[in-house]
Design a protein around this motif. Sequence first.
Motif, short mmCIF file in Angstrom:
data_model
loop_
_atom_site.label_atom_id
_atom_site.label_comp_id
_atom_site.label_asym_id
_atom_site.label_seq_id
_atom_site.Cartn_x
_atom_site.Cartn_y
_atom_site.Cartn_z
N CYS A 124 0.86 -1.19 0.00
CA CYS A 124 0.00 0.00 0.00
C CYS A 124 0.90 1.25 0.00
CB CYS A 124 -0.89 0.00 1.23
SG CYS A 124 -1.74 1.57 1.48
N VAL A 126 0.19 4.08 0.94
CA VAL A 126 -0.11 4.97 2.06
C VAL A 126 0.50 4.44 3.35
CG1 VAL A 126 -1.93 6.03 3.45
CG2 VAL A 126 -2.24 5.76 0.97
N CYS A 127 0.20 3.16 3.69
CA CYS A 127 0.65 2.64 4.99
C CYS A 127 1.73 1.57 4.86
CB CYS A 127 -0.54 2.09 5.78
SG CYS A 127 -1.17 0.54 5.12
N CYS A 136 -5.92 -3.06 4.10
CA CYS A 136 -5.69 -2.00 5.07
C CYS A 136 -6.76 -0.91 5.00
CB CYS A 136 -4.30 -1.39 4.88
SG CYS A 136 -4.06 -0.72 3.22
N CYS A 138 -6.90 1.77 3.28
CA CYS A 138 -6.48 3.14 2.97
C CYS A 138 -7.18 3.57 1.68
CB CYS A 138 -4.98 3.20 2.74
SG CYS A 138 -4.02 2.83 4.19
ZN LIG Z 1 -2.75 1.06 3.52
#
Ligand SMILES: [Zn+2]
Length: 159
Positions: A124, A126-127, A136, A138
């Motif tokens: 991911c 983002v995370c 997740c 996101c």
């Molecule tokens: Zn994520």
Amino acid sequence: MLRRPGTQKDVELSVPPSALDIDDSRLVPGSDVDVRVRCESLSDGIVVDGHVEAFFRGDCRRCLTPLAGTVSIEVHELYQVTVTDPDAFPIENDQIDLAAMVRESVLLDLPDAPVCRPDCAGLCPVCGADRNTVNCGCSVSAPDPRWAGLDAIRDQLPE
Ligand SMILES: [Zn+2]
Ligand SMILES: [Zn+2]
């Protein structure tokens, strides 16, 4: 073999990469390169047909998971006493040198940017979660279509 056109000779070898002058971190340490070829003589050259196999390792370029695999390369090569074919290898002192051919084949075929599987979802952005195993949640904004062309190019480059 050149004195008798049509003579065949099978060659089966397992050779350490160092013997082929290959020093490449993508090859699995300690593994040999397998060479299985049939050589057949013509009046002015030798045709070499067969397979070369090598074992590689790396990290998935999308999710960074360590992976390993085999490259199996089909080879069709020509060796000539007097090289007239631009792709042919020379026959020197009545010998054909398979090492150069095997080295070129292996180095050309080792993957620069392997993926653990074709549909690997990657990390991911983002995370950093592995999206193959975690959802997740996101929100990743939809890619701007104006960049799609660039993304396609980037996908072909090793990271
Ligand atoms: Zn994520
Ligand atoms: Zn992956």
